[in-house]
Design a protein around this motif. Sequence first.
Motif, PDB file in Angstrom:
ATOM      1  N   ALA A 248      19.086  84.182 103.458  1.00  0.00           N
ATOM      2  CA  ALA A 248      20.180  84.477 102.522  1.00  0.00           C
ATOM      3  C   ALA A 248      19.668  84.530 101.083  1.00  0.00           C
ATOM      4  N   PHE A 249      20.393  85.297 100.261  1.00  0.00           N
ATOM      5  CA  PHE A 249      20.091  85.336  98.836  1.00  0.00           C
ATOM      6  C   PHE A 249      20.553  84.025  98.188  1.00  0.00           C
ATOM      7  N   SER A 250      19.878  83.627  97.099  1.00  0.00           N
ATOM      8  CA  SER A 250      20.257  82.392  96.385  1.00  0.00           C
ATOM      9  C   SER A 250      20.546  82.719  94.919  1.00  0.00           C
ATOM     10  N   ARG A 251      21.446  81.974  94.350  1.00  0.00           N
ATOM     11  CA  ARG A 251      21.863  82.220  92.963  1.00  0.00           C
ATOM     12  C   ARG A 251      20.738  81.904  91.977  1.00  0.00           C
ATOM     13  N   LYS A 252      20.041  80.769  92.183  1.00  0.00           N
ATOM     14  CA  LYS A 252      18.966  80.403  91.261  1.00  0.00           C
ATOM     15  C   LYS A 252      17.882  81.465  91.233  1.00  0.00           C
ATOM     16  N   GLU A 253      17.532  81.958  92.424  1.00  0.00           N
ATOM     17  CA  GLU A 253      16.505  82.990  92.491  1.00  0.00           C
ATOM     18  C   GLU A 253      16.992  84.272  91.821  1.00  0.00           C
ATOM     19  N   ALA A 254      18.252  84.585  92.010  1.00  0.00           N
ATOM     20  CA  ALA A 254      18.808  85.790  91.387  1.00  0.00           C
ATOM     21  C   ALA A 254      18.809  85.674  89.866  1.00  0.00           C
ATOM     22  N   GLU A 255      19.188  84.509  89.336  1.00  0.00           N
ATOM     23  CA  GLU A 255      19.219  84.318  87.884  1.00  0.00           C
ATOM     24  C   GLU A 255      17.823  84.413  87.296  1.00  0.00           C
ATOM     25  N   ALA A 256      16.841  83.767  87.973  1.00  0.00           N
ATOM     26  CA  ALA A 256      15.461  83.817  87.479  1.00  0.00           C
ATOM     27  C   ALA A 256      14.916  85.253  87.512  1.00  0.00           C
ATOM     28  N   THR A 257      15.204  85.976  88.585  1.00  0.00           N
ATOM     29  CA  THR A 257      14.734  87.360  88.700  1.00  0.00           C
ATOM     30  C   THR A 257      15.362  88.243  87.641  1.00  0.00           C
ATOM     31  N   PHE A 258      16.644  88.046  87.389  1.00  0.00           N
ATOM     32  CA  PHE A 258      17.338  88.880  86.400  1.00  0.00           C
ATOM     33  C   PHE A 258      16.775  88.636  84.997  1.00  0.00           C
ATOM     34  N   LYS A 259      16.520  87.388  84.632  1.00  0.00           N
ATOM     35  CA  LYS A 259      15.930  87.094  83.324  1.00  0.00           C
ATOM     36  C   LYS A 259      14.568  87.742  83.176  1.00  0.00           C
ATOM     37  N   SER A 260      13.786  87.696  84.254  1.00  0.00           N
ATOM     38  CA  SER A 260      12.446  88.283  84.211  1.00  0.00           C
ATOM     39  C   SER A 260      12.502  89.799  84.053  1.00  0.00           C
ATOM     40  N   LEU A 261      13.385  90.440  84.796  1.00  0.00           N
ATOM     41  CA  LEU A 261      13.444  91.912  84.708  1.00  0.00           C
ATOM     42  C   LEU A 261      13.994  92.372  83.360  1.00  0.00           C
ATOM     43  N   VAL A 262      14.906  91.586  82.773  1.00  0.00           N
ATOM     44  CA  VAL A 262      15.425  91.956  81.450  1.00  0.00           C
ATOM     45  C   VAL A 262      14.301  91.899  80.414  1.00  0.00           C
ATOM     46  N   LYS A 263      13.467  90.850  80.464  1.00  0.00           N
ATOM     47  CA  LYS A 263      12.328  90.752  79.536  1.00  0.00           C
ATOM     48  C   LYS A 263      11.373  91.928  79.722  1.00  0.00           C
ATOM     49  N   THR A 264      11.117  92.271  80.976  1.00  0.00           N
ATOM     50  CA  THR A 264      10.198  93.375  81.251  1.00  0.00           C
ATOM     51  C   THR A 264      10.733  94.693  80.700  1.00  0.00           C
ATOM     52  N   HIS A 265      12.012  94.975  80.931  1.00  0.00           N
ATOM     53  CA  HIS A 265      12.591  96.232  80.471  1.00  0.00           C
ATOM     54  C   HIS A 265      12.753  96.269  78.956  1.00  0.00           C
ATOM     55  N   GLU A 266      12.998  95.131  78.340  1.00  0.00           N
ATOM     56  CA  GLU A 266      13.072  95.103  76.879  1.00  0.00           C
ATOM     57  C   GLU A 266      11.722  95.406  76.255  1.00  0.00           C
ATOM     58  N   LYS A 267      10.656  95.052  76.969  1.00  0.00           N
ATOM     59  CA  LYS A 267       9.308  95.303  76.463  1.00  0.00           C
ATOM     60  C   LYS A 267       8.867  96.741  76.708  1.00  0.00           C
ATOM     61  N   TYR A 268       9.131  97.260  77.917  1.00  0.00           N
ATOM     62  CA  TYR A 268       8.634  98.586  78.291  1.00  0.00           C
ATOM     63  C   TYR A 268       9.721  99.663  78.337  1.00  0.00           C
ATOM     64  N   GLY A 269      10.983  99.252  78.169  1.00  0.00           N
ATOM     65  CA  GLY A 269      12.077 100.216  78.187  1.00  0.00           C
ATOM     66  C   GLY A 269      12.728 100.325  79.551  1.00  0.00           C
ATOM     67  N   TRP A 270      13.959 100.849  79.547  1.00  0.00           N
ATOM     68  CA  TRP A 270      14.717 101.035  80.787  1.00  0.00           C
ATOM     69  C   TRP A 270      14.515 102.478  81.259  1.00  0.00           C
ATOM     70  N   VAL A 271      13.666 102.616  82.274  1.00  0.00           N
ATOM     71  CA  VAL A 271      13.358 103.939  82.788  1.00  0.00           C
ATOM     72  C   VAL A 271      14.272 104.293  83.956  1.00  0.00           C
ATOM     73  N   SER A 272      14.461 103.335  84.859  1.00  0.00           N
ATOM     74  CA  SER A 272      15.302 103.613  86.031  1.00  0.00           C
ATOM     75  C   SER A 272      16.057 102.343  86.396  1.00  0.00           C
ATOM     76  N   PRO A 273      17.315 102.418  86.751  1.00  0.00           N
ATOM     77  CA  PRO A 273      18.116 103.626  86.651  1.00  0.00           C
ATOM     78  C   PRO A 273      18.649 103.794  85.236  1.00  0.00           C
ATOM     79  N   PRO A 274      18.908 105.007  84.765  1.00  0.00           N
ATOM     80  CA  PRO A 274      19.534 105.180  83.448  1.00  0.00           C
ATOM     81  C   PRO A 274      20.966 104.686  83.454  1.00  0.00           C
ATOM     82  N   VAL A 275      21.517 104.539  82.262  1.00  0.00           N
ATOM     83  CA  VAL A 275      22.881 104.014  82.147  1.00  0.00           C
ATOM     84  C   VAL A 275      23.882 104.925  82.857  1.00  0.00           C
TER      85      VAL A 275
END
Length: 278
Positions: A248-275
């Motif tokens: 099963a998916f877990s909330r803590k793992e989801a929150e940690a993953t989301f924070k990490s991906l936001v940092k990555t996209h803020e650094k390199y930009g949002w390529v996919s998916p577009p808004v």
Amino acid sequence: MATLLRKIGLIRLHDRDTEDPKHHQGSLKGTKGNQKNNTKHCNTSNETNILSTPEIKAKKFDHSVKDKTPSKDKQGKDTKEKQQEKQQQQQQSSKSSSIPQLAPQRQHCTQVRTRRLMKELQEIRRLGDNFITVELMDDNLFEWNVKLHQVDKDSALWQDMKETNTEYILLNVTFPDNFPFSPPFMRVLTPRLENGYVLDGGAICMELLTPRGWSSAYTVEAVMRQFAASLVKGQGRICRKAGKSKKAFSRKEAEATFKSLVKTHEKYGWVSPPVSDG
């Protein structure tokens, strides 16, 4: 000789008698005045000498200091009491300044969030197109379980849902205190998906779910439609692997993953998916 001596004596007597009595009195007065001045001077000198002795001066100074200056204990008590009074006044002023400002602001945010979510619930129930349905978690208006019943029927994901008898994709949505001015946090609960911009823990890689891509004009129903589109575009599939599918998916793992991906996209930009695609 006798006659000569007598003459001399008479002359001396004559001189004494012929002297100026005023001058004589002045001389006497001068002597008396000098005596008086001398006595006065002596008296004053004696008085000043007696009063100006170091012992008496010290005693007088001690009495004056004792009368004017308080004791050390009193000074310490006074300073402590003053400090305590200042601290109490500062605390009261900080409380009085913070409470009127924070309380109305929080109350206003709560009212805005409540009105917005109640309105959206009514709109979703009014549509009745069976696209999504909403259930409140423990009757909490600020946390929803959303069931996504439909995706593109020409997609591989739709075929997977039919083959696995999956009626819906279940998502959990939590709304922050300053919603709708900040985005909700959304994650997939079941089934376990692969690709489709769904990451570890069920986190969703969508720019519109970040403060940078969010707009207060977005509704929950609109966000779910964009999510359904991004699942298809990202070639999302239901996981059928024996080991992974049951995990099963877990909330803590989801929150940690989301924070990490936001940092990555803020650094390199949002390529996919577009808004536009969610």
